[in-house]
Scaffold this active site. Structure first.
Site, PDB file in Angstrom:
ATOM      1  CG  ASP A  64      -2.100  -1.260   1.617  1.00  0.00           C
ATOM      2  OD1 ASP A  64      -1.844  -1.767   0.330  1.00  0.00           O
ATOM      3  OD2 ASP A  64      -2.108  -1.499   2.512  1.00  0.00           O
ATOM      4  CG  ASP A  70       0.173   5.499   7.030  1.00  0.00           C
ATOM      5  OD1 ASP A  70      -0.005   5.108   5.631  1.00  0.00           O
ATOM      6  OD2 ASP A  70      -0.648   5.501   7.609  1.00  0.00           O
ATOM      7  CD  GLU A  93      -0.828  -1.064   6.591  1.00  0.00           C
ATOM      8  OE1 GLU A  93      -1.089  -0.277   7.545  1.00  0.00           O
ATOM      9  OE2 GLU A  93      -1.731  -1.495   6.037  1.00  0.00           O
ATOM     10  CD  GLU A  94       2.910   1.743   7.474  1.00  0.00           C
ATOM     11  OE1 GLU A  94       1.327   1.917   6.879  1.00  0.00           O
ATOM     12  OE2 GLU A  94       2.990   1.912   6.260  1.00  0.00           O
ATOM     13  CG  ASP A 116      -2.891  -0.680  10.087  1.00  0.00           C
ATOM     14  OD1 ASP A 116      -3.791  -0.763   9.208  1.00  0.00           O
ATOM     15  OD2 ASP A 116      -2.081   0.515  10.411  1.00  0.00           O
ATOM     16  CG  LEU A 118      -2.556   6.784  10.294  1.00  0.00           C
ATOM     17  CD1 LEU A 118      -3.365   6.813  12.037  1.00  0.00           C
ATOM     18  CD2 LEU A 118      -2.568   7.950  10.347  1.00  0.00           C
ATOM     19  CG  ASP A 119      -7.473   0.997   9.253  1.00  0.00           C
ATOM     20  OD1 ASP A 119      -6.958  -0.307   8.232  1.00  0.00           O
ATOM     21  OD2 ASP A 119      -8.596   0.706   9.712  1.00  0.00           O
ATOM     22  CD  GLU A 275      -5.475  -3.721   8.765  1.00  0.00           C
ATOM     23  OE1 GLU A 275      -6.268  -4.487   7.281  1.00  0.00           O
ATOM     24  OE2 GLU A 275      -5.226  -2.453   7.924  1.00  0.00           O
TER      25      GLU A 275
END
Ligand code: P6P
Length: 339
Positions: A64, A70, A93-94, A116, A118-119, A275
């Site tokens: 993404d 983020d 996630e990053e 995560d 900053l979803d 998530e």
């Protein structure tokens, strides 16, 4: 006027729920609260400083596009968790790989945190709510050594705590340690998260369904028939494109959120470990349900990879059960090539 109960006070008071707790989890939850306040400060002024927009050509582990905020949120959460001394590892996630956190003097970190940061971050530039999602596991690796990826590949039922922060018209932190769900609204005037949603229980059903209708023709037949059913019932479609926001609304007002498999995401888009699992833990603790489109309980899934994806149907128990009936009744068995 009800007495103000701050997040710190509540967490410390609830520590009594864990007879053998020695305060590490309490410390960890408080550190996440601090990180949330820091991220909130930047999210709220993102439009004023050069922190909007896309970070160069950056992409994260899931491919993404990475927004500047983020990266900021990721760095702040990692910093806060590093300082705590209670966390020996992070999965974000990053970040492609896990982050092993060196032991802090005289601390024996028992926990790992998956998040995560900053979803829904693609919504930042248009001022739509975004959120942080976190899940806390007890480490299972050798306590004498660094954490390993196996510490994160635990089933969701092994979560010790989980929750989310929604940065919206107000900033609310919602979490569970397996004894119910409570929400805390940030009071900027005192810089404290204050108890605002005690013992949240999700309504058995609601008037909202939440799915990306734009993929309708790409969904399997059972999904399309369920969406048609929701429409026939005159349910209202609400889809913010920020999972935390859609789940938070479902939690408070009732409803169902679906992210089924599509041609682009044959296993679903949303990530299991940081998530689906944390949000499934929260929703189940509030009396809701969370399953995959293959009817497996989300929290029972055995993760194989850090960034693996899952389909998800989550929300009010009666609505998830109705969706389950549609899947059982209308799903076409995978075409067998066996003669
Ligand atoms: P789509 C945000 O990118 C996110 O991960 C979730 O917060 C959100 O529910 C979903 O993806 C939106 O995905 O494909 O509908 O744009």
């Amino acid at each position: 006027m009800n007495r103000i109960v701050t997040l710190d006070e509540f967490i410390i008071h609830r520590q009594k729920d864990f007879p053998y707790a020695s305060g590490e989890l309490t410390g960890l939850l408080r550190d996440i609260g601090v990180a949330a306040k820091i991220v909130n400060r930047e999210v709220n002024k993102a439009g004023l400083v050069n922190i909007l927009g896309v970070e160069g050509n950056a992409e994260n582990a899931s491919g993404d596009t990475v927004q500047k905020l983020d990266i900021y949120a990721n760095e702040k959460l990692i910093d806060c968790l590093k300082n705590s001394g209670e966390c020996c590892g992070i999965a974000s996630e990053e970040n492609e790989d896990i982050i092993q956190i060196p032991a802090v003097e005289s601390k024996n970190a028992k926990y790992v945190v998956a998040f995560d940061p900053l979803d829904g971050s693609s919504n930042i530039d248009v001022n739509v709510s975004v959120g942080t999602i976190f899940g806390i596991y007890r480490r299972i690796s050798d306590p004498e050594g660094p954490c390993t990826v196996d510490d994160f590949l635990q089933k969701g039922v092994k979560l010790v705590a989980a929750g989310y922060v929604i940065y919206g018209t107000s900033t609310i932190l919602v979490y569970t340690t397996g004894r119910g769900v409570n929400g805390f609204t940030l009071d900027p005037s005192i810089g404290e998260f204050c108890l605002s949603h005690r013992d949240i229980k999700i309504p058995d059903r609601g008037n909202y369904y939440s799915v990306n209708q734009g993929y309708y023709l790409k969904f399997d037949v059972e999904m399309r028939r369920y969406i048609d059913y929701c429409s026939d019932l005159n349910l209202r479609l609400r889809y913010i494109g920020s999972m935390v926001s859609d789940i938070h609304r479902s939690l408070l007002q009732g409803g169902i959120f679906l992210y089924p498999n599509t041609r682009k995401y044959p296993k679903g888009k949303l990530r299991l470990i940081y998530e689906c699992n944390p949000l499934a833990f929260v929703v189940e603790q509030a009396g809701g349900k969370a399953i995959t489109c293959q009817l497996e309980r989300i929290l029972d899934l055995e993760p194989k990879e850090l960034h693996e994806r899952s389909t998800i149907v989550i929300g009010s128990p009666v609505m998830v059960d109705e969706m389950k009936n549609f899947i059982e009744r209308y799903s076409v068995p995978a075409y067998s090539t066996q003669e």
